[in-house]
Design a protein around this motif. Structure first.
Motif, PDB file in Angstrom:
ATOM      1  N   ALA A   1      86.474 -34.001  -4.584  1.00 30.91           N
ATOM      2  CA  ALA A   1      87.226 -33.979  -3.326  1.00 30.91           C
ATOM      3  C   ALA A   1      86.849 -35.148  -2.426  1.00 30.91           C
ATOM      4  O   ALA A   1      87.711 -35.746  -1.773  1.00 30.91           O
ATOM      5  N   THR A   2      85.569 -35.496  -2.401  1.00 31.59           N
ATOM      6  CA  THR A   2      85.117 -36.622  -1.578  1.00 31.59           C
ATOM      7  C   THR A   2      85.701 -37.932  -2.087  1.00 31.59           C
ATOM      8  O   THR A   2      86.153 -38.781  -1.304  1.00 31.59           O
ATOM      9  N   TYR A   3      85.715 -38.107  -3.415  1.00 33.56           N
ATOM     10  CA  TYR A   3      86.296 -39.310  -4.011  1.00 33.56           C
ATOM     11  C   TYR A   3      87.781 -39.411  -3.661  1.00 33.56           C
ATOM     12  O   TYR A   3      88.271 -40.471  -3.255  1.00 33.56           O
ATOM     13  N   VAL A   4      88.493 -38.302  -3.818  1.00 34.60           N
ATOM     14  CA  VAL A   4      89.923 -38.283  -3.510  1.00 34.60           C
ATOM     15  C   VAL A   4      90.161 -38.623  -2.044  1.00 34.60           C
ATOM     16  O   VAL A   4      91.046 -39.431  -1.706  1.00 34.60           O
ATOM     17  N   ALA A   5      89.378 -38.011  -1.159  1.00 39.76           N
ATOM     18  CA  ALA A   5      89.543 -38.260   0.278  1.00 39.76           C
ATOM     19  C   ALA A   5      89.346 -39.743   0.607  1.00 39.76           C
ATOM     20  O   ALA A   5      90.085 -40.320   1.413  1.00 39.76           O
ATOM     21  N   LYS A   6      88.355 -40.363  -0.021  1.00 38.96           N
ATOM     22  CA  LYS A   6      88.114 -41.794   0.222  1.00 38.96           C
ATOM     23  C   LYS A   6      89.306 -42.634  -0.238  1.00 38.96           C
ATOM     24  O   LYS A   6      89.694 -43.594   0.421  1.00 38.96           O
ATOM     25  N   LYS A   7      89.894 -42.267  -1.377  1.00 34.18           N
ATOM     26  CA  LYS A   7      91.064 -42.995  -1.866  1.00 34.18           C
ATOM     27  C   LYS A   7      92.276 -42.785  -0.950  1.00 34.18           C
ATOM     28  O   LYS A   7      93.175 -43.618  -0.900  1.00 34.18           O
ATOM     29  N   LEU A   8      92.278 -41.678  -0.216  1.00 38.08           N
ATOM     30  CA  LEU A   8      93.348 -41.419   0.739  1.00 38.08           C
ATOM     31  C   LEU A   8      93.091 -42.121   2.074  1.00 38.08           C
ATOM     32  O   LEU A   8      93.934 -42.084   2.968  1.00 38.08           O
ATOM     33  N   GLY A   9      91.907 -42.738   2.201  1.00 41.06           N
ATOM     34  CA  GLY A   9      91.612 -43.505   3.401  1.00 41.06           C
ATOM     35  C   GLY A   9      90.660 -42.860   4.376  1.00 41.06           C
ATOM     36  O   GLY A   9      90.547 -43.305   5.524  1.00 41.06           O
ATOM     37  N   TYR A  10      89.942 -41.817   3.934  1.00 40.69           N
ATOM     38  CA  TYR A  10      89.023 -41.114   4.824  1.00 40.69           C
ATOM     39  C   TYR A  10      87.573 -41.383   4.436  1.00 40.69           C
ATOM     40  O   TYR A  10      87.236 -41.433   3.255  1.00 40.69           O
ATOM     41  N   THR A  11      86.731 -41.523   5.432  1.00 39.90           N
ATOM     42  CA  THR A  11      85.298 -41.630   5.191  1.00 39.90           C
ATOM     43  C   THR A  11      84.709 -40.227   5.109  1.00 39.90           C
ATOM     44  O   THR A  11      85.358 -39.244   5.501  1.00 39.90           O
ATOM     45  N   GLU A  12      83.481 -40.132   4.623  1.00 38.49           N
ATOM     46  CA  GLU A  12      82.863 -38.818   4.464  1.00 38.49           C
ATOM     47  C   GLU A  12      82.744 -38.069   5.786  1.00 38.49           C
ATOM     48  O   GLU A  12      82.896 -36.846   5.828  1.00 38.49           O
ATOM     49  N   ASP A  13      82.468 -38.782   6.873  1.00 43.73           N
ATOM     50  CA  ASP A  13      82.313 -38.090   8.152  1.00 43.73           C
ATOM     51  C   ASP A  13      83.654 -37.676   8.760  1.00 43.73           C
ATOM     52  O   ASP A  13      83.690 -37.018   9.801  1.00 43.73           O
ATOM     53  N   GLN A  14      84.758 -38.031   8.108  1.00 45.81           N
ATOM     54  CA  GLN A  14      86.068 -37.571   8.557  1.00 45.81           C
ATOM     55  C   GLN A  14      86.541 -36.341   7.785  1.00 45.81           C
ATOM     56  O   GLN A  14      87.631 -35.833   8.029  1.00 45.81           O
TER      57      GLN A  14
END
Length: 277
Positions: A66-79
């Motif tokens: 999920a974290t990897y996917v979120a980063k590819k969607l343009g979000y950082t971990e703290d978001q």
């Protein structure tokens, strides 16, 4: 005259407020881009190796995916805002918009596909059994006929084994999978059954390393997908992110990091849309 100045100032403030509202909108983005301030992701909080809330944050294979996917969607971990998604609540959470997507050992089934959409699958798991590392009696599903099998309240895994494979298995009721492990360790039960990925996660905990092993029986196919709201444009974007995770070897690293200590013999990363029946 003074009254007119106050009115003008008030009008200016009101205009600024309306402009800010039009530009800013809601803090919570739909998840389709990184322009919003956060993305909300549903995971399990109580499954070691997959999705677990710890004193140091959140950990597990589903969390890494999920974290990897979120980063590819343009979000950082703290978001990322993590939200607990219990099995019975997942479809409702997606339909209500409580979360943008769910990665929580969420098996793709025809019944669920009527209510939500799935990206993936991103992991092919199988129902299996967990036994003691020194057990040399349980070598096949039929050997469970003489075994005490942990039956978890609300789970159908053990009952399925008894109904279809080992009718003489003795079901021993326990409230949770975690509660089964001490019983398995001390011999009160002989085997615990659920998805092999979940069993591997439990066995990989530091206090249990080397004490248990998987039977390797592959009793069923469980295609884990990422759930999104029906009709969401996130599905295609998440699929693309999952393909990149496999190609750059991040998927392999996540498997090793979370399941390695249990000697989990995972299937290769499944192809997007390839759902094994």
């Amino acid at each position: 005259m003074k009254l007119r100045k106050v009115s003008a100032a008030s009008a200016a403030v009101l205009a600024l407020a309306l402009t800010a509202t039009a530009c800013g909108g809601d803090d919570k983005d739909s998840g389709s881009s990184g322009d919003g301030k956060k993305i909300t992701i549903g995971i399990k909080f109580d499954q070691p190796g997959l999705g677990q809330k710890t004193p140091d944050g959140y950990a597990g294979f589903d969390v890494d995916v999920a974290t990897y996917v979120a980063k590819k969607l343009g979000y950082t971990e703290d978001q990322i805002e993590w939200k607990e998604s219990k099995s019975a609540d997942r479809e409702t959470m997606l339909q209500r918009g409580d979360v943008d997507f769910i990665a929580a050992t969420y098996s793709i089934t025809p019944e669920r596909q009527e209510k939500v959409d799935f990206a993936g699958p991103y992991l092919l798991a199988h129902q299996d059994v967990l036994i003691r590392a020194d057990d040399d009696k349980i070598k096949s599903p039929e050997d469970l006929n003489a075994a005490k099998l942990c039956s978890v309240t609300g789970s159908t895994s053990a009952q399925n084994v008894k109904d279809k494979l080992a009718p003489k298995a003795q079901l021993q009721p326990y409230p949770t999978y975690s509660a089964c492990l001490p019983g398995l360790q001390n011999g009160a039960i002989d085997a615990l059954t659920t998805d092999d990925s979940i069993l591997a996660g439990y066995a990989a905990q530091s206090q249990f390393k080397g004490k248990f092993k998987l039977g390797g029986f592959k009793l069923t196919n469980e295609n884990y997908g990422i759930g999104v709201k029906k009709g969401s444009d996130l599905k295609d974007k998440i699929n693309k992110a999952l393909e990149e995770m496999v190609s750059d070897k991040s998927w392999d690293k996540a498997v090793e990091d979370n399941f390695g200590p249990a000697n989990y013999k995972n299937e290769p990363a499944p192809k997007i849309g390839d759902i094994k029946s």
